[in-house]
Design an enzyme around this catalytic site. Structure first.
Site, mmCIF file in Angstrom:
data_model
loop_
_atom_site.group_PDB
_atom_site.id
_atom_site.type_symbol
_atom_site.label_atom_id
_atom_site.label_comp_id
_atom_site.label_asym_id
_atom_site.label_seq_id
_atom_site.Cartn_x
_atom_site.Cartn_y
_atom_site.Cartn_z
ATOM 1 N N ILE A 146 -29.747 -4.710 -9.565
ATOM 2 C CA ILE A 146 -28.375 -4.719 -10.058
ATOM 3 C C ILE A 146 -27.585 -5.759 -9.277
ATOM 4 C CG2 ILE A 146 -26.277 -3.342 -10.347
ATOM 5 C CD1 ILE A 146 -28.114 -0.835 -10.245
ATOM 6 N N SER A 147 -26.886 -6.666 -9.966
ATOM 7 C CA SER A 147 -26.024 -7.668 -9.351
ATOM 8 C C SER A 147 -26.820 -8.547 -8.371
ATOM 9 C CB SER A 147 -24.827 -6.979 -8.676
ATOM 10 O OG SER A 147 -23.883 -7.935 -8.252
ATOM 11 N N SER A 148 -26.573 -8.454 -7.077
ATOM 12 C CA SER A 148 -27.390 -9.216 -6.118
ATOM 13 C C SER A 148 -28.863 -8.884 -6.292
ATOM 14 C CB SER A 148 -26.940 -8.899 -4.689
ATOM 15 O OG SER A 148 -27.735 -9.583 -3.747
#
Length: 420
Positions: A146-148
């Protein structure tokens, strides 16, 4: 790097995790456990492992990578991967950043090269430790984040295409988009969605991470919200351009549907649940798009919610010979699939387009869907493996409205076959 914490996970309480010794030994089941001294670890990552009580023999491995300001325990508590592991018997690795930003390194030259150093090397060591300890199935290793962690998923699949079977990236950016040379973790141009390349250029960035590699490339599933104001929505299209190029499939979707209101799902290279590339766009949704139920959809893409490994894109060539035997309004078609490559094909999907007016009424040797138009045939349980230079026969019966010709072109697991 700006702190990006999913609202879903803000209130998560980090569970205290027991620690496994440095010896390669099994960890306690049904509890999150920190593993120490797991191998080469240049960036001082922490490794957390979840092994279900019903872990299967030679289990699959899912690497679940957290978002900025997150941690391995936060991913364990705030996502369904451990609960899905309880159901299906696979093992989950949760890498955890110790640097102050709690963001993964997806920008340094070291991170964007196979064996170059930094976080990808430490995560690869975690996988190696898990494979040794549990005799894990090296054909069923997956990454998600998720994200990073989504950005790291892109990086892992680029650096280690021989390790991963597939990945699922939630709110990420393409491999190499965040690249910097000044030590900065943040790339404003990429996050703002202003870094664009041709598909070939994006693909070349991935290929440069492991020069000379010609083997199987992992499949990729990408998710993005149209209102993402942290890693802006154009990155979604750039990811699609990159991974369709890497996997050698058309940028034109093979299938488009709406599995949930407000979602648009496109599949590239095949129409089924395990297409080479799958992309889900969420209308009006921001950066914090991850919600309960999405991991199960990624699991379906991986092929871990059924029996056996998912069909994979194959590096070898293929040939399909097709003939038809027709009568007034019907026909039978016989297809011979030949693996002309040097490695076995383990699980396959054959995609082709029926001539206008033809509709499949029944078939043998494969499951066909849909019955007309762009069709995908999925292997039966008894013919899923095709050895090098070996052939298998399949076929179908169809109605026709005057055109009784055989399909003229075929792709096998997203790769174009010679047709004869």
């Amino acid at each position: 790097m700006p702190a990006v914490l999913l609202s879903l996970l803000v209130a998560v309480l980090f569970a205290a995790a027991p620690t496994a010794s440095a010896r390669t030994e099994a960890v306690p089941t049904a509890t999150l456990t920190e593993v120490t001294d797991f191998g080469t670890n240049p960036s001082n990552l922490q490794m957390y492992l979840y092994v279900p009580g019903n872990v299967t023999a030679h289990p699959a491995v899912v690497v679940a990578v957290h978002y900025c300001t997150g941690s391995g325990p936060a991913m364990y508590n705030g996502t369904e991967w451990a609960r899905l592991a309880d159901t299906y018997g696979f093992v989950v690795v949760y890498p955890s950043v110790t640097r102050s930003s709690k963001c993964f390194d997806v920008s340094s030259p070291q991170a964007l090269k196979r064996g170059g150093g930094s976080d990808p090397v430490g995560i690869k060591s975690m996988i190696d430790w898990t494979v040794r300890t549990y005799s894990a199935d090296t054909a069923r290793i997956y990454a998600t984040g998720i994200s990073s962690g989504a950005m790291m998923t892109n990086v892992l699949l680029g650096d280690y295409p021989d390790v991963f079977a597939a990945g699922a990236a939630f709110s990420g950016v393409p491999f190499g988009c965040f690249a910097t040379t000044d030590g900065s973790e943040w790339n404003s141009a990429c996050s703002g969605g202003t870094v664009t390349h041709t598909p070939q250029q994006w693909g070349d960035l991935v290929r440069a991470a492991y020069p000379g590699y010609t083997g199987t490339r992992p499949r990729m599933q990408v998710w993005h919200g149209t209102a993402d104001d942290v890693l802006r929505y154009p990155n979604f299209g750039e990811e699609i351009k990159q991974w369709t190029n890497v996997l050698g499939v058309s940028q034109t979707p093979a299938a488009t549907d709406t599995p949930v209101s407000g979602w648009t799902r496109t599949r590239y290279g095949a129409t089924g649940d395990r297409a080479p590339v799958e992309a889900i766009s969420l209308q009006g949704v921001g950066h914090n798009l991850y919600t309960t139920g999405m991991a199960a959809r990624a699991l379906t893409f991986f092929g871990l919610d059924g029996s056996g490994p998912a069909p994979q894109p194959q590096p070898g060539a293929c040939k399909v010979t097709a003939t038809t035997n027709a009568w007034s309004t019907g026909l039978t078609a016989s297809l011979t699939i030949t693996n002309t490559g040097t490695t076995a094909i383990n699980g396959w999907q054959l995609s082709f387009t029926l001539p206008t007016g033809q509709t499949i009424t029944n078939g043998w040797g494969a499951t066909y869907a849909p019955s007309s138009g762009a069709v995908t045939g999925t292997n039966a349980t008894y013919n899923g493996t095709i050895a090098p230079n070996a052939s298998i026969g399949i076929g179908y019966q169809a109605n026709h409205a005057g055109n009784s010709a055989a399909p003229g072109s075929f792709t096998l697991n997203g790769k174009t076959c010679t047709a004869s």
